[in-house]
Structures are given as structure tokens and as C-alpha cells.
Design an enzyme around this catalytic site. Structure first.
Site, PDB file in Angstrom:
ATOM      1  N   ILE A  55       0.876  -1.169   0.000  1.00 34.94           N
ATOM      2  CA  ILE A  55       0.000   0.000   0.000  1.00 34.94           C
ATOM      3  C   ILE A  55       0.913   1.218   0.000  1.00 34.94           C
ATOM      4  O   ILE A  55       2.043   1.161   0.483  1.00 34.94           O
ATOM      5  CB  ILE A  55      -1.005   0.022   1.178  1.00 34.94           C
ATOM      6  CG1 ILE A  55      -0.306  -0.078   2.528  1.00 34.94           C
ATOM      7  CG2 ILE A  55      -2.027  -1.094   1.035  1.00 34.94           C
ATOM      8  CD1 ILE A  55      -1.273   0.015   3.715  1.00 34.94           C
ATOM      9  N   ASP A  56       0.441   2.313  -0.566  1.00 33.65           N
ATOM     10  CA  ASP A  56       1.267   3.511  -0.712  1.00 33.65           C
ATOM     11  C   ASP A  56       1.761   4.020   0.639  1.00 33.65           C
ATOM     12  O   ASP A  56       1.126   3.808   1.679  1.00 33.65           O
ATOM     13  CB  ASP A  56       0.472   4.638  -1.386  1.00 33.65           C
ATOM     14  CG  ASP A  56       0.189   4.358  -2.853  1.00 33.65           C
ATOM     15  OD1 ASP A  56       0.796   3.429  -3.421  1.00 33.65           O
ATOM     16  OD2 ASP A  56      -0.644   5.083  -3.428  1.00 33.65           O
ATOM     17  N   THR A  57       2.854   4.742   0.603  1.00 33.13           N
ATOM     18  CA  THR A  57       3.426   5.327   1.817  1.00 33.13           C
ATOM     19  C   THR A  57       2.388   6.142   2.584  1.00 33.13           C
ATOM     20  O   THR A  57       2.256   6.031   3.808  1.00 33.13           O
ATOM     21  CB  THR A  57       4.630   6.217   1.454  1.00 33.13           C
ATOM     22  OG1 THR A  57       5.677   5.386   0.936  1.00 33.13           O
ATOM     23  CG2 THR A  57       5.153   6.970   2.674  1.00 33.13           C
ATOM     24  N   THR A  59      -0.849   5.905   2.499  1.00 34.38           N
ATOM     25  CA  THR A  59      -2.050   5.163   2.877  1.00 34.38           C
ATOM     26  C   THR A  59      -1.883   4.517   4.253  1.00 34.38           C
ATOM     27  O   THR A  59      -0.867   3.886   4.531  1.00 34.38           O
ATOM     28  CB  THR A  59      -2.358   4.070   1.831  1.00 34.38           C
ATOM     29  OG1 THR A  59      -2.504   4.690   0.552  1.00 34.38           O
ATOM     30  CG2 THR A  59      -3.640   3.334   2.164  1.00 34.38           C
ATOM     31  N   ARG A 157      -6.436   5.943  -6.511  1.00 33.96           N
ATOM     32  CA  ARG A 157      -6.085   7.366  -6.694  1.00 33.96           C
ATOM     33  C   ARG A 157      -6.385   7.834  -8.120  1.00 33.96           C
ATOM     34  O   ARG A 157      -6.992   8.888  -8.320  1.00 33.96           O
ATOM     35  CB  ARG A 157      -4.617   7.581  -6.341  1.00 33.96           C
ATOM     36  CG  ARG A 157      -4.321   7.326  -4.871  1.00 33.96           C
ATOM     37  CD  ARG A 157      -2.835   7.270  -4.578  1.00 33.96           C
ATOM     38  NE  ARG A 157      -2.192   8.564  -4.819  1.00 33.96           N
ATOM     39  CZ  ARG A 157      -0.871   8.751  -4.750  1.00 33.96           C
ATOM     40  NH1 ARG A 157      -0.076   7.729  -4.455  1.00 33.96           N
ATOM     41  NH2 ARG A 157      -0.369   9.949  -4.976  1.00 33.96           N
TER      42      ARG A 157
END
Length: 218
Positions: A55-57, A59, A157
Site C-alpha cells: 500500500i502507498d506510503t 495510505t 487514486r
């Protein structure tokens, strides 16, 4: 060092609450990352747990870690086969005109010297599907539930920006980066089926920065 909350634990899996802003892998320029916590997350086991997915930084929320190589292989296949149930919450920088829907867009990765890399909607890209539902509105912003079928990079996103026409609040790549200290996306729930055991199920409480904008989950 911040302690990492554990949302689910058994002999082959951990689901942790990853804080927003903490990268999973150590950045090239250095600095803190989830790797700093792996020894703490052994919890008596001899080897470090390994993240099964990304998962993105920015998130926050549910991240599945495997505690042995066989479990890692099985869990990775469950993600690949689209068997994993994923529930996300996001705050949009605006309110969509519909109450719910499904976004289907093919996505490709592009890169430029000025903007770096990002995803775009492109006919020759990889198919991606996200189901969404409006949960609430406040101050011209919307809390939305997302249930992605596929797991493309930056899928939710870019689906917000290109599919709904409204980026996530605070998103510096697909929006203007304003209104919040981070991209407002939260991995709220995860269900991973298993053949001979009960499924892995975890729910991550709504983070404080969502609540500070006047939203609650439920």
C-alpha cells in the site's frame, strides 16, 4: 520508535495497522520505514515477517504480513487470483454527482523528467475495476468506500481523478496536494480466504486525520 498495532495474528499471518506516511521499504534517501519494526514484529518467531502486498506510503491501515515462506506464496496467489476482499475509505476533494458506481479503466504507467512517474488511463493499459459508494459529505468533501477488484498501482487514486473527476484530498500526484497533510486513503478492511483454516479478517479503525475532518466510519 512508534509501536505498530496488530489487527490479526496467528501462526502464519499478521495484519498490522500501517500508519499513514510510513513507507514499507526504506527510501533510497534513507529515513524511517516499516523495516525498522520487523524485529519487533517477529513476536517470538525466528524470522522477520514479510509484506504480502503493497500500500502507498501515505495510505494508512491494513497490511498483511506472512510469517513463513509457504504462507507468503499462498497469500500472494490469493491476491493474484483476486480472492482477497479489500475495503478502502477515502476523502474526495469534492462530492460526486452519483451515490455509487463502478469505475472500469485500463491503466498505464508513464514517466517524465518534470513530474516523475504516475499512472494514466489508457486503452492499451491493464484493466482495473473499482466499486465505490458515497458514505457521507461534509464541507464540500465526500467520504467514499472503495472495493477494488484488481490491485493496480495507484488504482484508487487514478480512478478518483480520471473516473470520478475528483481526486483524493491531499493527493500531490493526481490532485493539487492541498487540504490535508497526506493523500487521504485508508485501508479499512481485509479478508483473505484460506483452504483449511478460517479466513484472515481484519478491520483498521478510522485514523485521526479522517475524524479531524468530521468523518466517521459507520
Amino acid at each position: 520508535m512508534t509501536d505498530i498495532s496488530i489487527l490479526f495474528e496467528d501462526g502464519e499471518a499478521l495484519v498490522i495497522y500501517k500508519p499513514g506516511g510510513l513507507p514499507i521499504e526504506r527510501p533510497r534517501k534513507g529515513g524511517r520505514s516499516l523495516e525498522d519494526h520487523f524485529a519487533q514484529l517477529r513476536l517470538g518467531f525466528q524470522r522477520d515477517p514479510v509484506p504480502v502486498h503493497r500500500i502507498d506510503t501515505d495510505t494508512s491501515g491494513c497490511l498483511l504480513l506472512a510469517r513463513n515462506p509457504k504462507a507468503l506464496k499462498r497469500f500472494a496467489k490469493a491476491f493474484e487470483d483476486r480472492l482477497v476482499g479489500k475495503r478502502y475509505l477515502g476523502i474526495l476533494a469534492g462530492v460526486p454527482s452519483d451515490a455509487e458506481g463502478t469505475i472500469e479503466l485500463s491503466l498505464s504507467k508513464i514517466s517524465s523528467a518534470e513530474k516523475g512517474w504516475r499512472m494514466i488511463a489508457a486503452k492499451k493499459g491493464k484493466p482495473s475495476v473499482t466499486h465505490w459508494k458515497l458514505l457521507g459529505e461534509k464541507d464540500g468533501r465526500a467520504l467514499v468506500e472503495f472495493r477494488p477488484e484488481t490491485g493496480r498501482t495507484h488504482q484508487i487514486r487514478i480512478h478518483c481523478q480520471a473516473g470520478l473527476g475528483l481526486p483524493l484530498l491531499g493527493d500531490p500526484v493526481y490532485g493539487d496536494g492541498k487540504g490535508a497533510p497526506r493523500t487521504m486513503l485508508h485501508a479499512a478492511g481485509l479478508v483473505v480466504p484460506r483452504d483449511k483454516k478460517d479466513p484472515i479478517e481484519a478491520t483498521a479503525p478510522l485514523p485521526r486525520d479522517f475524524a479531524a475532518l468530521g468523518f466517521s466510519d459507520g
